[in-house]
Motif scaffolding. Structure first.
Motif, PDB file in Angstrom:
ATOM      1  N   GLY A  44       0.894  -1.274   0.125  1.00  0.00           N
ATOM      2  CA  GLY A  44       0.071  -0.034   0.040  1.00  0.00           C
ATOM      3  C   GLY A  44       1.055   1.111   0.093  1.00  0.00           C
ATOM      4  N   GLY A  45       2.126   1.192  -0.276  1.00  0.00           N
ATOM      5  CA  GLY A  45       2.859   2.435  -0.093  1.00  0.00           C
ATOM      6  C   GLY A  45       3.180   3.110   1.182  1.00  0.00           C
ATOM      7  N   ALA A  46       2.980   2.494   2.204  1.00  0.00           N
ATOM      8  CA  ALA A  46       3.177   3.028   3.589  1.00  0.00           C
ATOM      9  C   ALA A  46       4.453   3.133   4.061  1.00  0.00           C
ATOM     10  N   ARG A  47       5.588   2.456   3.215  1.00  0.00           N
ATOM     11  CA  ARG A  47       6.979   2.651   3.605  1.00  0.00           C
ATOM     12  C   ARG A  47       7.791   2.585   2.215  1.00  0.00           C
ATOM     13  N   LYS A  48       8.947   3.291   2.160  1.00  0.00           N
ATOM     14  CA  LYS A  48       9.592   3.257   1.053  1.00  0.00           C
ATOM     15  C   LYS A  48      11.010   2.737   1.428  1.00  0.00           C
ATOM     16  N   ILE A  49      11.815   1.893   0.844  1.00  0.00           N
ATOM     17  CA  ILE A  49      13.153   1.295   1.064  1.00  0.00           C
ATOM     18  C   ILE A  49      13.815   1.494  -0.066  1.00  0.00           C
ATOM     19  N   MET A  50      15.317   1.676   0.064  1.00  0.00           N
ATOM     20  CA  MET A  50      16.324   1.691  -1.022  1.00  0.00           C
ATOM     21  C   MET A  50      17.028   0.242  -0.715  1.00  0.00           C
ATOM     22  N   LEU A  51      16.878  -0.396  -2.067  1.00  0.00           N
ATOM     23  CA  LEU A  51      17.152  -1.878  -2.147  1.00  0.00           C
ATOM     24  C   LEU A  51      18.523  -1.988  -2.932  1.00  0.00           C
ATOM     25  N   VAL A  52      19.579  -2.595  -2.680  1.00  0.00           N
ATOM     26  CA  VAL A  52      20.617  -3.014  -3.118  1.00  0.00           C
ATOM     27  C   VAL A  52      21.041  -4.285  -3.515  1.00  0.00           C
ATOM     28  N   PHE A  53      20.888  -4.548  -4.703  1.00  0.00           N
ATOM     29  CA  PHE A  53      21.210  -5.808  -5.159  1.00  0.00           C
ATOM     30  C   PHE A  53      22.452  -6.574  -4.847  1.00  0.00           C
ATOM     31  N   PRO A  54      22.552  -7.573  -4.062  1.00  0.00           N
ATOM     32  CA  PRO A  54      23.899  -7.980  -3.580  1.00  0.00           C
ATOM     33  C   PRO A  54      24.623  -8.589  -4.829  1.00  0.00           C
ATOM     34  N   CYS A  55      24.293  -9.027  -6.040  1.00  0.00           N
ATOM     35  CA  CYS A  55      25.130  -9.400  -6.998  1.00  0.00           C
ATOM     36  C   CYS A  55      25.715  -8.354  -7.922  1.00  0.00           C
ATOM     37  N   CYS A  56      25.193  -7.191  -7.962  1.00  0.00           N
ATOM     38  CA  CYS A  56      26.041  -6.072  -8.849  1.00  0.00           C
ATOM     39  C   CYS A  56      25.994  -4.840  -8.127  1.00  0.00           C
ATOM     40  N   HIS A  57      25.423  -4.767  -6.880  1.00  0.00           N
ATOM     41  CA  HIS A  57      25.312  -3.424  -6.074  1.00  0.00           C
ATOM     42  C   HIS A  57      24.578  -2.228  -6.564  1.00  0.00           C
ATOM     43  N   ASN A  58      23.807  -2.556  -7.739  1.00  0.00           N
ATOM     44  CA  ASN A  58      22.994  -1.519  -8.249  1.00  0.00           C
ATOM     45  C   ASN A  58      21.816  -1.277  -7.187  1.00  0.00           C
ATOM     46  N   ARG A  59      21.344  -0.023  -7.232  1.00  0.00           N
ATOM     47  CA  ARG A  59      20.473   0.503  -6.098  1.00  0.00           C
ATOM     48  C   ARG A  59      19.068   0.769  -6.835  1.00  0.00           C
ATOM     49  N   LEU A  60      17.966   0.515  -6.047  1.00  0.00           N
ATOM     50  CA  LEU A  60      16.587   0.714  -6.565  1.00  0.00           C
ATOM     51  C   LEU A  60      15.561   1.001  -5.497  1.00  0.00           C
TER      52      LEU A  60
END
Length: 77
Positions: A44-60
């Motif tokens: 429901g969009g109650a929270r936002k997070i920065m996700l860092v992929f462990p394979c290539c360290h790209n952020r989303l």
């Protein structure tokens, strides 16, 4: 309407959140640094997070989720 190009499918297996393929480097079966409770807190969009992929360290930045897809703030498809 949720833009499909900003979403990415995920699965929960045990206590792990897994994507079948990294949207950046195309690595297979990537275990994300999230717990199922973290994903549920995104519903429901109650929270936002920065996700860092462990394979290539790209952020989303993940801005929403449902039981099948993570929704990002930018295009990933």
């Amino acid at each position: 309407m949720i833009p499909f190009r900003n979403s990415w499918p995920y699965d929960i297996t045990g206590n792990d959140v897994i994507v079948q393929e990294c949207p950046f480097c195309k690595s297979a079966n990537v275990i994300l640094p999230l717990k199922p409770a973290d994903v549920e807190s995104l519903y429901g969009g109650a929270r936002k997070i920065m996700l860092v992929f462990p394979c290539c360290h790209n952020r989303l930045r993940i801005i929403d989720a449902d039981s099948d897809y993570l929704l990002a703030n930018r295009q990933i498809r």
